[in-house]
Enzyme design. Structure first.
Site, short mmCIF file in Angstrom:
data_model
loop_
_atom_site.label_atom_id
_atom_site.label_comp_id
_atom_site.label_asym_id
_atom_site.label_seq_id
_atom_site.Cartn_x
_atom_site.Cartn_y
_atom_site.Cartn_z
N ARG A 74 -1.15 -14.74 3.57
CA ARG A 74 -1.86 -14.06 4.65
C ARG A 74 -1.14 -14.26 5.99
O ARG A 74 -1.05 -13.34 6.79
CB ARG A 74 -3.30 -14.59 4.75
CG ARG A 74 -4.16 -14.29 3.56
CD ARG A 74 -4.67 -12.90 3.56
NE ARG A 74 -5.64 -12.71 4.62
CZ ARG A 74 -6.43 -11.67 4.72
NH1 ARG A 74 -6.37 -10.71 3.83
NH2 ARG A 74 -7.28 -11.55 5.70
N THR A 130 -4.72 -8.31 10.19
CA THR A 130 -5.06 -7.01 9.61
C THR A 130 -4.71 -5.88 10.56
O THR A 130 -4.18 -4.85 10.14
CB THR A 130 -6.56 -6.97 9.25
OG1 THR A 130 -6.83 -8.03 8.32
CG2 THR A 130 -6.95 -5.65 8.62
N LYS A 179 0.84 -1.20 0.00
CA LYS A 179 0.00 0.00 0.00
C LYS A 179 0.88 1.26 0.00
O LYS A 179 2.09 1.18 0.20
CB LYS A 179 -0.91 -0.03 1.22
CG LYS A 179 -1.91 -1.18 1.21
CD LYS A 179 -2.74 -1.19 2.48
CE LYS A 179 -3.74 -2.31 2.51
NZ LYS A 179 -4.55 -2.30 3.74
N ASN A 226 -1.40 -0.41 7.51
CA ASN A 226 -0.89 -1.78 7.69
C ASN A 226 -0.09 -2.29 6.50
O ASN A 226 0.09 -3.47 6.32
CB ASN A 226 -2.02 -2.73 8.08
CG ASN A 226 -3.04 -2.96 6.99
OD1 ASN A 226 -2.93 -2.43 5.89
ND2 ASN A 226 -4.05 -3.75 7.30
N PHE A 274 -15.75 3.00 6.93
CA PHE A 274 -14.39 3.41 6.57
C PHE A 274 -14.10 3.30 5.07
O PHE A 274 -13.01 3.64 4.62
CB PHE A 274 -13.36 2.59 7.35
CG PHE A 274 -13.45 1.10 7.14
CD1 PHE A 274 -12.88 0.49 6.03
CD2 PHE A 274 -14.10 0.30 8.07
CE1 PHE A 274 -12.96 -0.87 5.83
CE2 PHE A 274 -14.19 -1.07 7.88
CZ PHE A 274 -13.61 -1.66 6.76
N ARG A 321 3.45 -7.34 9.02
CA ARG A 321 2.76 -6.30 9.80
C ARG A 321 3.26 -6.26 11.24
O ARG A 321 3.36 -5.19 11.83
CB ARG A 321 1.26 -6.51 9.75
CG ARG A 321 0.68 -6.24 8.36
CD ARG A 321 -0.80 -6.54 8.33
NE ARG A 321 -1.38 -6.26 7.03
CZ ARG A 321 -2.36 -6.98 6.49
NH1 ARG A 321 -2.87 -8.02 7.15
NH2 ARG A 321 -2.84 -6.66 5.31
N HIS A 366 -1.74 -5.50 1.37
CA HIS A 366 -3.00 -6.23 1.17
C HIS A 366 -2.64 -7.61 0.65
O HIS A 366 -1.72 -7.76 -0.16
CB HIS A 366 -3.87 -5.50 0.14
CG HIS A 366 -5.00 -6.37 -0.35
ND1 HIS A 366 -6.19 -6.45 0.32
CD2 HIS A 366 -5.09 -7.21 -1.41
CE1 HIS A 366 -6.99 -7.30 -0.32
NE2 HIS A 366 -6.33 -7.77 -1.37
#
Length: 170
Positions: free
Chosen positions: A106, A112, A30, A133, A78, A123, A136
């Site tokens: 993942r 998350t 991101k 974070n 959000f 993360r 994705h």
């Protein structure tokens, strides 16, 4: 003794039959991850794990693409902020290939919410807040297929053999 050997053989062959097939997942660094210079670190972790990069590009995602990508979250309060944030800077979009890569990708990313992520996850090592974070990852094979088709044209996906594949897979 023979019964024990047969039960071990049965477990071994059962595991072989349940062996996951190669699959692809969509991973995106991101804007916060790009701005913080973490693209190389994230790519390196997937490569070191043994996964194969089949597509990657640095792109400034348009809002219409992001709205399609996050359509399942459109009813969340959000949503608009997420789309605005994701469109605020470049994103490094990638497709990775390997056995069980969606699930393992993942796990490598971590929860998350970064404060719930274990140290050693991406993360867990690099983030504090949910809204920053840094990456994705697709949450299911079907989701990965949809996300890959949104972000990449078929001709941008590369099929090739890596020379170290015999050292990664049995």
């Amino acid at each position: 003794m023979v019964a024990t050997l047969l039960s071990v053989f049965s477990l071994f062959t059962k595991d072989m039959a349940a062996e996951p097939k190669l699959e692809r997942t969509f991973i995106a660094v991101k804007p916060d991850g790009v701005q913080r210079g973490l693209v190389g670190e994230i790519v390196s972790r997937f490569e070191k794990r043994g996964y194969k990069l089949v597509a990657g590009k640095l792109t400034w995602a348009p809002e219409d693409l992001l709205k399609k990508h996050y359509a399942d979250l459109s009813s969340k309060p959000f949503f608009n902020g997420l789309v605005k944030y994701m469109a605020s800077g470049p994103v490094f979009a990638m497709v990775w290939e390997g056995k069980d890569v969606v699930k393992m990708g993942r796990m490598m990313l971590g929860a998350t919410n970064p404060r719930e992520s274990a140290p050693g996850t991406i993360r867990g090592d690099f983030c504090i807040d949910v809204g920053r974070n840094i990456c994705h990852g697709s949450d299911a094979v079907e989701t990965a297929q949809r996300e890959i088709a949104l972000w990449f044209k078929d001709e941008e996906l590369n099929d090739y053999k890596v020379t170290n594949e015999p050292w990664i897979y049995e």
